[in-house]
Scaffold this motif. Sequence first.
Motif, PDB file in Angstrom:
ATOM      1  N   LEU A  39      39.123  45.823  28.866  1.00 50.41           N
ATOM      2  CA  LEU A  39      40.518  45.890  29.298  1.00 50.41           C
ATOM      3  C   LEU A  39      41.000  47.338  29.314  1.00 50.41           C
ATOM      4  CD1 LEU A  39      42.182  42.896  27.399  1.00 50.41           C
ATOM      5  CD2 LEU A  39      41.786  43.066  29.853  1.00 50.41           C
ATOM      6  N   CYS A  81      47.407  40.459  24.600  1.00 48.68           N
ATOM      7  CA  CYS A  81      48.067  39.413  25.388  1.00 48.68           C
ATOM      8  C   CYS A  81      47.659  38.029  24.872  1.00 48.68           C
ATOM      9  CB  CYS A  81      47.690  39.581  26.848  1.00 48.68           C
ATOM     10  SG  CYS A  81      47.820  38.126  27.868  1.00 48.68           S
ATOM     11  N   ASN A  86      44.954  35.769  26.391  1.00 47.73           N
ATOM     12  CA  ASN A  86      43.559  36.216  26.351  1.00 47.73           C
ATOM     13  C   ASN A  86      43.001  36.160  24.937  1.00 47.73           C
ATOM     14  OD1 ASN A  86      41.204  37.376  27.642  1.00 47.73           O
ATOM     15  ND2 ASN A  86      41.730  39.325  26.665  1.00 47.73           N
ATOM     16  N   ARG A 129      39.471  33.273  33.663  1.00 45.92           N
ATOM     17  CA  ARG A 129      39.312  34.533  32.950  1.00 45.92           C
ATOM     18  C   ARG A 129      37.956  35.159  33.232  1.00 45.92           C
ATOM     19  NH1 ARG A 129      43.075  31.607  31.400  1.00 45.92           N
ATOM     20  NH2 ARG A 129      44.835  32.290  30.115  1.00 45.92           N
ATOM     21  N   THR A 132      38.332  36.878  36.547  1.00 47.86           N
ATOM     22  CA  THR A 132      39.159  38.074  36.348  1.00 47.86           C
ATOM     23  C   THR A 132      38.322  39.203  35.762  1.00 47.86           C
ATOM     24  OG1 THR A 132      41.107  36.669  35.981  1.00 47.86           O
ATOM     25  CG2 THR A 132      41.247  38.962  35.245  1.00 47.86           C
ATOM     26  N   ARG A 164      45.536  38.904  38.739  1.00 48.88           N
ATOM     27  CA  ARG A 164      45.044  37.784  37.945  1.00 48.88           C
ATOM     28  C   ARG A 164      45.382  37.972  36.470  1.00 48.88           C
ATOM     29  NH1 ARG A 164      41.090  34.624  40.733  1.00 48.88           N
ATOM     30  NH2 ARG A 164      40.321  33.885  38.720  1.00 48.88           N
ATOM     31  N   TYR A 165      45.225  39.203  35.959  1.00 47.90           N
ATOM     32  CA  TYR A 165      45.563  39.424  34.555  1.00 47.90           C
ATOM     33  C   TYR A 165      47.071  39.256  34.334  1.00 47.90           C
ATOM     34  CZ  TYR A 165      45.097  41.149  29.796  1.00 47.90           C
ATOM     35  OH  TYR A 165      45.101  41.245  28.428  1.00 47.90           O
ATOM     36  N   ILE A 177      47.502  35.767  33.599  1.00 53.49           N
ATOM     37  CA  ILE A 177      47.078  35.473  32.226  1.00 53.49           C
ATOM     38  C   ILE A 177      48.176  35.864  31.239  1.00 53.49           C
ATOM     39  CG2 ILE A 177      45.403  36.128  30.440  1.00 53.49           C
ATOM     40  CD1 ILE A 177      43.313  36.365  32.700  1.00 53.49           C
TER      41      ILE A 177
END
Length: 450
Positions: A29, A102, A105, A139, A142, A166-167, A170
């Motif tokens: 990330l 987050c 996740n 995920r 992603t 996409r994130y 999430i």
Amino acid sequence: MGEADIHLVLTPHGGVKLARHHVIPGSRLKLFWNTIVEKGRPTAPFVRNLAATAAHYAHNVLPADMAQLAQLAQVYDDTYRHVAGQPLPPGWGVFSQFFFWCPGNLFIGPEGARRLRDPRDDFEEESGGVTGEIRRRYRQTTFNQMMRFITDPPVYQAEGDNAVQRYGNIVIDRTAPWPLRAQDWAPANPPRNPQKWEIGPQRPPVAGGAQPAVGRVTSMTVGGDVPPLRRLMVGEGRHAVIELAVVDTEPGWLCVEHGEAGTRIPLAEVVAWYRERFGAAVPDTLSQAPMRNLVVDVESYPGRQVVVSRASVTFDLAGTSVGLLLTLQGEQATGDDAPMSATDFVLRADAAFPATQGAHAPRVWFTGTIRDRQGHWLFEASWDDTGEGLDARAIIRLLGAAAEHELPPAGLVPDPGGLTFVYDFTQQMFDVSVVAGGDRVARATIPPRA
């Protein structure tokens, strides 16, 4: 679920420390965000989206922090670049924490040292047992899009933008991590000392237990020194030195470094280095492919080191020119008493086929592994649905099907349908399967094109 239930199932001998686990690994990330900002891709909508969502997260959010985050969202315009040694703007530290931690996740489970298969710095392949398979797949895709962009940003810019979007989804998916639930975890079978846990249902005891393959790295020491490597020598000469920057570190636990070599090291030299170090085997035709970019990640742990190289190449599959992202991953035991045979190697690939006009995405992706099967090099891959808006028959045409008899009957193909293929490098032929409910419902064989 009450505390007594957790204690009964997960702590029969006095307690197991719990931890928050990332589905998409935290170091990736960080690397993705740094790359997306460095390349000037739009991120302001994401920052505003996270700022609006964070107030609803189910943990103690200080009003002062939320005020700083709101202020940052108002002024952030995709032009900010942090200069080392300079103070961060108000709200940036808060944003970084929310981005990295987050809730959508994260899931709670036994700490990594007490998990049977902790992926450490890789994607949580088994997380579907906690999150549900649909969310795991979302995920996974992603994460795949993030890594495609990191490997070759100029070519896979659209994949990077898609990963940001996409994130963002999430980020708003959950306001708290997936909680610890007894039914999601089972003790290692056969029992270990200390006891370890894995995601999944409990199974009947196994007599004696499965024995690890000879030479495969199967365990890791917890604690100890994990200094950064700083540079990696792949091949001979000055061009073979890859400078590494630390991306993530936890004292006594891990150190993750990243470097970029561009095109100055031929892929054949990279393959030769992996062959010497890890006993790697790679098809000769792939080793000679022209390379567009090479990035390297080194993960160092007490008693273990993983070297992951990702090469972006152009390659011909059955007469179709595709973008191929090769992942060479070597793993070895380290330390003075490490056996020389304790190594492992895997070759993975992502293949990008150009989409047809009218598709929502510029490329259709398949991802899988390349391995030698009784003298035949095979690429076994599954369709990675990134939302291109094509049905299964249209995607099979992208693989090279030119005649109607090469397509499965329309009535047998679910929409959109799961797709897998096996590509034989020797025969240069695709064997495509259409999958529904875990079963193959149709098949197509695509011969090589002249």
